[in-house]
Motif scaffolding. Structure first.
Motif, PDB file in Angstrom:
ATOM      1  N   TYR A 116       0.380  -1.240  -0.530  1.00 37.53           N
ATOM      2  CA  TYR A 116      -0.112   0.038   0.106  1.00 37.53           C
ATOM      3  C   TYR A 116       1.210   1.244   0.302  1.00 37.53           C
ATOM      4  O   TYR A 116       0.532   2.202  -0.689  1.00 37.53           O
ATOM      5  N   MET A 117       1.787   1.262   0.688  1.00 39.34           N
ATOM      6  CA  MET A 117       2.659   2.422   0.910  1.00 39.34           C
ATOM      7  C   MET A 117       3.603   2.506  -0.161  1.00 39.34           C
ATOM      8  O   MET A 117       3.673   4.165  -0.740  1.00 39.34           O
ATOM      9  N   LYS A 118       4.405   1.111  -1.167  1.00 32.69           N
ATOM     10  CA  LYS A 118       5.017   1.664  -2.421  1.00 32.69           C
ATOM     11  C   LYS A 118       3.836   1.956  -2.708  1.00 32.69           C
ATOM     12  O   LYS A 118       4.904   2.411  -3.958  1.00 32.69           O
ATOM     13  N   SER A 119       2.992   1.828  -3.250  1.00 32.60           N
ATOM     14  CA  SER A 119       1.796   2.438  -4.563  1.00 32.60           C
ATOM     15  C   SER A 119       1.261   3.639  -4.537  1.00 32.60           C
ATOM     16  O   SER A 119       0.865   3.810  -5.827  1.00 32.60           O
ATOM     17  N   ARG A 120       1.726   4.203  -3.025  1.00 31.79           N
ATOM     18  CA  ARG A 120       1.204   5.785  -3.174  1.00 31.79           C
ATOM     19  C   ARG A 120       2.152   6.410  -4.232  1.00 31.79           C
ATOM     20  O   ARG A 120       3.542   6.239  -3.549  1.00 31.79           O
ATOM     21  N   THR A 121       1.778   7.512  -5.004  1.00 33.90           N
ATOM     22  CA  THR A 121       2.433   8.213  -5.536  1.00 33.90           C
ATOM     23  C   THR A 121       2.856   9.251  -4.377  1.00 33.90           C
ATOM     24  O   THR A 121       2.922   9.464  -3.226  1.00 33.90           O
ATOM     25  N   PRO A 122       3.977   9.965  -4.642  1.00 31.82           N
ATOM     26  CA  PRO A 122       5.014  11.093  -4.070  1.00 31.82           C
ATOM     27  C   PRO A 122       3.273  12.297  -3.353  1.00 31.82           C
ATOM     28  O   PRO A 122       3.443  12.826  -2.572  1.00 31.82           O
ATOM     29  N   GLU A 123       2.935  12.387  -4.185  1.00 35.05           N
ATOM     30  CA  GLU A 123       1.383  13.618  -4.063  1.00 35.05           C
ATOM     31  C   GLU A 123       0.575  12.973  -2.753  1.00 35.05           C
ATOM     32  O   GLU A 123       0.263  13.682  -1.699  1.00 35.05           O
ATOM     33  N   ILE A 128      -0.802  12.133   3.281  1.00 31.75           N
ATOM     34  CA  ILE A 128      -1.034  11.378   4.221  1.00 31.75           C
ATOM     35  C   ILE A 128      -0.257  12.198   5.168  1.00 31.75           C
ATOM     36  O   ILE A 128      -1.074  12.331   6.138  1.00 31.75           O
ATOM     37  N   ARG A 129       0.981  12.320   5.165  1.00 32.63           N
ATOM     38  CA  ARG A 129       1.064  13.522   6.135  1.00 32.63           C
ATOM     39  C   ARG A 129       0.700  14.898   6.801  1.00 32.63           C
ATOM     40  O   ARG A 129       0.588  14.981   7.960  1.00 32.63           O
ATOM     41  N   LYS A 130      -0.249  15.171   5.581  1.00 31.75           N
ATOM     42  CA  LYS A 130      -0.836  16.656   6.013  1.00 31.75           C
ATOM     43  C   LYS A 130      -1.603  16.318   7.227  1.00 31.75           C
ATOM     44  O   LYS A 130      -2.550  16.491   7.647  1.00 31.75           O
ATOM     45  N   GLU A 131      -2.283  15.155   5.802  1.00 33.47           N
ATOM     46  CA  GLU A 131      -3.270  15.070   7.408  1.00 33.47           C
ATOM     47  C   GLU A 131      -2.926  14.596   8.650  1.00 33.47           C
ATOM     48  O   GLU A 131      -4.101  14.619   9.511  1.00 33.47           O
ATOM     49  N   GLY A 132      -2.389  13.694   8.651  1.00 30.71           N
ATOM     50  CA  GLY A 132      -2.008  13.713   9.970  1.00 30.71           C
ATOM     51  C   GLY A 132      -1.183  14.482  10.847  1.00 30.71           C
ATOM     52  O   GLY A 132      -1.169  14.744  11.588  1.00 30.71           O
ATOM     53  N   PHE A 133      -0.941  15.342  10.022  1.00 26.80           N
ATOM     54  CA  PHE A 133      -0.077  17.085  10.877  1.00 26.80           C
ATOM     55  C   PHE A 133      -1.343  18.043  11.291  1.00 26.80           C
ATOM     56  O   PHE A 133      -1.843  17.727  12.610  1.00 26.80           O
ATOM     57  N   LEU A 134      -2.694  17.533  10.417  1.00 24.65           N
ATOM     58  CA  LEU A 134      -3.843  18.486  10.882  1.00 24.65           C
ATOM     59  C   LEU A 134      -5.273  17.264  11.488  1.00 24.65           C
ATOM     60  O   LEU A 134      -4.945  18.144  12.904  1.00 24.65           O
ATOM     61  N   GLU A 135      -4.713  16.659  11.957  1.00 17.18           N
ATOM     62  CA  GLU A 135      -5.631  15.238  12.885  1.00 17.18           C
ATOM     63  C   GLU A 135      -4.914  15.433  14.656  1.00 17.18           C
ATOM     64  O   GLU A 135      -5.858  15.658  15.605  1.00 17.18           O
ATOM     65  N   ASN A 136      -3.784  16.358  14.749  1.00 18.56           N
ATOM     66  CA  ASN A 136      -3.377  16.729  16.060  1.00 18.56           C
ATOM     67  C   ASN A 136      -3.356  18.155  15.793  1.00 18.56           C
ATOM     68  O   ASN A 136      -2.508  18.356  17.211  1.00 18.56           O
ATOM     69  N   ILE A 137      -3.884  18.605  15.191  1.00 23.26           N
ATOM     70  CA  ILE A 137      -4.412  19.735  15.610  1.00 23.26           C
ATOM     71  C   ILE A 137      -5.376  20.071  16.720  1.00 23.26           C
ATOM     72  O   ILE A 137      -6.271  20.018  16.421  1.00 23.26           O
TER      73      ILE A 137
END
Length: 222
Positions: A116-123, A128-137
């Motif tokens: 799953y992780m290997k198949s993700r594009t850089p975008e 995913i990183r952005k969503e993780g950051f926003l979830e912790n606000i």
């Protein structure tokens, strides 16, 4: 005169009230069928200021204070009487078991996660990183209190060793539990581009600083 001005400034800075209160309300324990002791920790975070505040904190994670200073989780520190117990692995999180019929099924599951992780594009990975950051606000209105609960367990093992650090939890001594939060901003944005930082923060002003709770007794007796 310079000395007097600096001295007065130091007093003012020292007496300023911190904008956040972190406080443990209760720690209750129950014995589990598999021989562990499970603890239910209840605590709260209060905005003491007259302004709304935002900060980065993963309230779903409770980890030892030595586990890493750049983790936006809630940290805990354990004491025996007045001395800190500086080893990790004493407590485990709430047990969630995923069962597999055999090794083939387990391998299939782990491979699916990796693929799953290997198949993700850089975008997609960036999103995913952005969503993780926003979830912790976390956001708190003036004087608002957020009540939180964490469940963790102790397997009743008393001897612990991490590298060269060894510790034995004494049965007859008193033990205390303390919480810490390290509210950061720039450190958690290092892996984002300048454009992404602007997108994530927008008009937010994040509260930063290190905050420590009260100590509360925790039952590590027999």
């Amino acid at each position: 005169m310079k000395f007097i001005i600096c001295f007065l400034f130091s007093i003012t800075a020292f007496t300023q009230t911190k904008p956040i209160e972190l406080k443990i309300d209760s720690i209750n324990s129950t014995e589990t069928e598999d021989g562990r002791r499970e603890f239910k920790l209840q605590y709260h975070i209060t905005n003491l200021s007259d302004k709304a505040i935002s900060f980065i904190l993963n309230t779903k994670s409770l980890i030892p204070i030595g586990a890493g200073s750049l983790n936006p989780a809630v940290y805990y520190k354990l004491y025996e009487n007045e001395n800190s117990i500086d080893v990790s692995g004493i407590f485990t999180g709430e047990r969630k078991i995923r069962s597999f019929k055999n090794e083939t099924e387990l391998k299939k599951y782990t491979d699916s996660l990796m693929n799953y992780m290997k198949s993700r594009t850089p975008e997609q990975l960036s999103q995913i990183r952005k969503e993780g950051f926003l979830e912790n606000i976390q956001k708190l209105a003036p004087k608002e209190t957020k009540y939180l609960t964490a469940i963790f367990a102790w397997d009743k093992k008393r001897y612990h060793k991490n590298d060269v650090i060894e510790y034995y939890i004494e049965e007859k001594e008193k033990h205390f539990f303390e919480l810490h939060i390290n509210l950061m901003a720039e450190e958690l944005l290092m892996n984002f581009s300048e454009e992404e930082k602007k997108e994530l923060l927008k008009d937010k002003v994040l509260t930063k600083g290190w905050f420590t709770s009260n100590k509360m007794e925790i039952d590590l007796s027999e």
